[in-house]
Design a protein around this motif. Structure first.
Motif, PDB file in Angstrom:
ATOM      1  N   GLU A  31       0.780  -1.148   0.171  1.00 36.17           N
ATOM      2  CA  GLU A  31      -0.156  -0.143   0.097  1.00 36.17           C
ATOM      3  C   GLU A  31       0.854   1.353  -0.042  1.00 36.17           C
ATOM      4  OE1 GLU A  31      -3.241   2.160   2.688  1.00 36.17           O
ATOM      5  OE2 GLU A  31      -2.773   0.231   3.376  1.00 36.17           O
ATOM      6  N   LYS A  32       1.843   1.246   0.784  1.00 41.36           N
ATOM      7  CA  LYS A  32       2.996   2.421   1.035  1.00 41.36           C
ATOM      8  C   LYS A  32       3.649   2.669  -0.404  1.00 41.36           C
ATOM      9  CE  LYS A  32       6.630   4.359   3.483  1.00 41.36           C
ATOM     10  NZ  LYS A  32       7.534   4.177   4.789  1.00 41.36           N
ATOM     11  N   LEU A  33       4.220   1.601  -1.084  1.00 43.50           N
ATOM     12  CA  LEU A  33       4.572   1.628  -2.432  1.00 43.50           C
ATOM     13  C   LEU A  33       3.751   2.176  -3.499  1.00 43.50           C
ATOM     14  CD1 LEU A  33       6.702  -1.787  -2.589  1.00 43.50           C
ATOM     15  CD2 LEU A  33       7.471   0.754  -2.167  1.00 43.50           C
TER      16      LEU A  33
ATOM     17  N   LEU B 260       1.094   4.306  -2.767  1.00 38.91           N
ATOM     18  CA  LEU B 260       1.000   5.563  -2.485  1.00 38.91           C
ATOM     19  C   LEU B 260       1.875   6.328  -2.854  1.00 38.91           C
ATOM     20  CD1 LEU B 260      -0.816   5.299   1.193  1.00 38.91           C
ATOM     21  CD2 LEU B 260      -1.961   6.084  -1.046  1.00 38.91           C
ATOM     22  N   ILE B 261       3.534   5.965  -2.757  1.00 36.47           N
ATOM     23  CA  ILE B 261       4.549   6.612  -3.366  1.00 36.47           C
ATOM     24  C   ILE B 261       4.355   6.815  -4.809  1.00 36.47           C
ATOM     25  CG2 ILE B 261       6.914   6.273  -3.592  1.00 36.47           C
ATOM     26  CD1 ILE B 261       7.186   5.381  -0.793  1.00 36.47           C
TER      27      ILE B 261
ATOM     28  N   ALA C 114       1.807   9.323  -5.772  1.00 37.11           N
ATOM     29  CA  ALA C 114       2.394  10.690  -5.236  1.00 37.11           C
ATOM     30  C   ALA C 114       3.337  11.001  -6.351  1.00 37.11           C
ATOM     31  CB  ALA C 114       2.858  10.939  -3.924  1.00 37.11           C
TER      32      ALA C 114
ATOM     33  N   GLU D 202       4.931   8.982   8.192  1.00 33.37           N
ATOM     34  CA  GLU D 202       4.661   7.997   7.181  1.00 33.37           C
ATOM     35  C   GLU D 202       4.225   8.764   5.815  1.00 33.37           C
ATOM     36  OE1 GLU D 202       1.828   4.264   6.072  1.00 33.37           O
ATOM     37  OE2 GLU D 202       3.644   3.896   7.506  1.00 33.37           O
ATOM     38  N   THR D 203       3.079   9.936   6.222  1.00 36.99           N
ATOM     39  CA  THR D 203       2.613  10.604   5.098  1.00 36.99           C
ATOM     40  C   THR D 203       3.722  11.628   4.610  1.00 36.99           C
ATOM     41  OG1 THR D 203       0.539  10.569   6.085  1.00 36.99           O
ATOM     42  CG2 THR D 203       0.909  12.389   4.672  1.00 36.99           C
TER      43      THR D 203
ATOM     44  N   ILE E 264       5.788   9.534   2.326  1.00 36.70           N
ATOM     45  CA  ILE E 264       5.204   9.580   0.899  1.00 36.70           C
ATOM     46  C   ILE E 264       5.267  10.607   0.248  1.00 36.70           C
ATOM     47  CG2 ILE E 264       2.935   9.171  -0.265  1.00 36.70           C
ATOM     48  CD1 ILE E 264       2.460   7.184   2.391  1.00 36.70           C
ATOM     49  N   ILE E 265       4.845  11.844   0.699  1.00 34.77           N
ATOM     50  CA  ILE E 265       5.190  12.961   0.196  1.00 34.77           C
ATOM     51  C   ILE E 265       6.334  13.476  -0.227  1.00 34.77           C
ATOM     52  CG2 ILE E 265       4.955  15.777   0.464  1.00 34.77           C
ATOM     53  CD1 ILE E 265       2.514  15.179   2.186  1.00 34.77           C
TER      54      ILE E 265
ATOM     55  N   THR F  26       9.111  11.349  -0.671  1.00 32.07           N
ATOM     56  CA  THR F  26       9.732  10.455  -1.633  1.00 32.07           C
ATOM     57  C   THR F  26       8.970  10.451  -3.175  1.00 32.07           C
ATOM     58  OG1 THR F  26      10.454   8.902   0.150  1.00 32.07           O
ATOM     59  CG2 THR F  26      10.455   8.188  -2.080  1.00 32.07           C
ATOM     60  N   GLY F  27       7.715  10.425  -2.938  1.00 33.57           N
ATOM     61  CA  GLY F  27       6.888  10.097  -3.948  1.00 33.57           C
ATOM     62  C   GLY F  27       6.776  11.604  -4.924  1.00 33.57           C
TER      63      GLY F  27
END
Length: 125
Positions: free
Chosen positions: A3-5, A7-8, A11, A65-66, A69-70, A72-73
């Motif tokens: 899920e994190k990947l 979202l990245i 983003a 974590e957010t 994501i912001i 890195t992504g």
């Protein structure tokens, strides 16, 4: 983790589109005699990186974590220049002037060398 990947990646797609839109808009307004579009993206990216970093730090307005994501992504696709400036600035903030100058000089000089090396190789192929 998957899920994190995802979202990245989303983003990152948003950052790519934002970079394309903003640089195009600035070039349309200011012309192409100077790289104003790239400059606008890089400067705004540095500002946004600093803002997101601070809001996700001690103040915890943005979850860790957010923030990852912001940064890195979205920011990774919008401009990596902001990360370069942030890392160099972190050295300066810690009073480590030599590593800051070394980072700027090292990446700039080798970046130019790599660019021209790639151009030369491409011309030979």
């Amino acid at each position: 983790m998957l899920e994190k990947l995802g979202l990245i990646a989303l983003a990152g797609a948003a950052g790519t589109l934002a970079r394309y839109w903003l640089s195009g808009l600035v070039y349309d307004l200011a012309g192409r005699e100077f790289p104003w579009g790239t400059a606008a993206v890089n400067i705004l990216g540095c500002f946004l990186f600093g803002l997101v970093w601070e809001l996700g730090g001690d103040r915890m307005i943005i979850r860790t974590e957010t923030r990852a994501i912001i940064l890195t992504g979205f920011m990774g696709a919008f401009t990596t220049f902001s990360t370069f400036i942030f890392e160099s600035g972190a050295f300066l903030e810690d009073g480590r002037i030599l590593p800051a100058l070394a980072n700027v000089g090292f990446q700039t000089v080798l970046g130019f060398a790599a660019l021209f090396g790639g151009l030369m190789l491409g011309r030979m192929l």
